[in-house]
Design an enzyme around this catalytic site. Structure first.
Site, PDB file in Angstrom:
ATOM      1  N   SER A 158       0.799  -1.233   0.000  1.00  0.00           N
ATOM      2  CA  SER A 158       0.000   0.000   0.000  1.00  0.00           C
ATOM      3  C   SER A 158       0.828   1.278   0.000  1.00  0.00           C
ATOM      4  O   SER A 158       0.254   2.368  -0.090  1.00  0.00           O
ATOM      5  CB  SER A 158      -0.970   0.004   1.182  1.00  0.00           C
ATOM      6  N   LYS A 188       3.195   6.859   4.123  1.00  0.00           N
ATOM      7  CA  LYS A 188       2.226   5.794   3.847  1.00  0.00           C
ATOM      8  C   LYS A 188       2.792   4.455   4.270  1.00  0.00           C
ATOM      9  O   LYS A 188       3.940   4.131   3.966  1.00  0.00           O
ATOM     10  CB  LYS A 188       1.886   5.769   2.350  1.00  0.00           C
ATOM     11  N   THR A 189       1.959   3.694   4.955  1.00  0.00           N
ATOM     12  CA  THR A 189       2.327   2.335   5.361  1.00  0.00           C
ATOM     13  C   THR A 189       2.021   1.345   4.239  1.00  0.00           C
ATOM     14  O   THR A 189       1.303   1.644   3.288  1.00  0.00           O
ATOM     15  CB  THR A 189       1.532   1.916   6.602  1.00  0.00           C
ATOM     16  N   GLY A 190       2.544   0.143   4.395  1.00  0.00           N
ATOM     17  CA  GLY A 190       2.229  -0.952   3.486  1.00  0.00           C
ATOM     18  C   GLY A 190       2.461  -2.271   4.188  1.00  0.00           C
ATOM     19  O   GLY A 190       3.501  -2.461   4.817  1.00  0.00           O
TER      20      GLY A 190
END
Length: 273
Positions: A59, A205-207
């Site tokens: 993500s 942003k995380t993923g």
């Protein structure tokens, strides 16, 4: 038939067992990487771990999708378009809601990403990836039966290293991507932000995901956690990427939240050195 020497057989068995043990131990090693660079010069300010290994972006790829969406006119501002969830997408309960660009990035809504790439179409999507020089630029899909247009970044064909992440974001922030200045500003406006110690504000942003095993299936015992973005303090801006690939399943919260929280905690200390 030639006689077998028991000493030789014992040595061979012992050597094989040692090799298997080494391979198993090596395969089980977690991957840890943190890289921080100066936004203007690109000078490394901190680099620890294997930051050159390319991994599925998961993500974190919502940031480049936002850039494409705004540049192509599919997205208009922080709250438009607002799209309704459709049951046919079969997404988890947390994603079963109407979403706009801000909600999409904040809550990491997969189906919203896929609606943007569908509207872009295969050619435009691939053209943006090439123009961005993003990771290995492979949006063909395939592993696990994934579709390139809507899933190439999700444990599929597209991969990028932590070094690649900070290079890409530096070019984004400094006008080095083939997108409009308006698309840059609108993407920045919907990127989640977090307060850190010592006056730093972190945007990123995380993923989350997992590595695939030899059979091509997702291996929950090898979870992937990303946090990528930039941080600002009194006119100074740095670009960062932190990646963990662990050796045990995370059940309390997504591994990416752990990675995000640790980076927010560590960054002021690392920048004070």
């Amino acid at each position: 038939m030639a006689s077998r020497n028991p000493l030789i057989l014992a040595a061979l068995v012992g050597a094989t067992a040692s090799l298997l043990h080494f391979a198993a131990a090596h395969a089980a090693e977690p991957l840890r990487c943190t890289v921080i660079i100066d936004e203007k010069s690109g000078e490394p300010l901190h680099r620890q771990g294997d930051c050159a290994e390319a991994i599925y972006p998961q993500s974190t790829f919502k940031l480049p999708i936002a850039m494409m969406g705004y540049d192509a006119g599919i997205l208009t501002d922080a709250h438009n378009p607002r799209w309704s969830y459709q049951a046919k997408w079969q997404r988890p309960q947390r994603e079963q809601k109407d979403s706009d660009p801000t909600i999409w990035e904040r809550d990491s809504i997969v189906w919203y990403s896929q609606e943007i790439t569908r509207r872009l179409g295969k050619k435009a999507f691939a053209d943006y990836i090439r123009g961005f020089n993003y990771g290995n630029r492979d949006v063909s899909g395939g592993p696990g039966g994934t579709d390139g247009l809507t899933q190439s970044w999700l444990m599929s064909s597209l991969k990028i290293s932590a070094d690649g992440q900070v290079d890409f974001l530096k070019r984004f922030l400094t006008g080095g991507l083939p997108i409009s200045a308006e698309a840059v500003e609108k993407t920045k406006a919907i990127t989640p932000s977090f307060d850190a110690a010592d006056g730093w504000t972190v945007y990123g942003k995380t993923g989350s995901g997992s590595m695939r095993n030899k059979a091509g299936k997702g291996d929950t015992s090898r979870p992937i956690g990303w946090f990528v973005g930039w941080a600002e303090k009194q006119g100074r801006r740095v670009v960062f990427a932190r990646l963990f690939v662990d050796t045990k399943r995370h059940t309390k919260q997504p591994i990416s939240f752990t990675v995000r929280d640790s980076l927010i905690e560590d960054l002021p200390r690392l920048m004070a050195r």
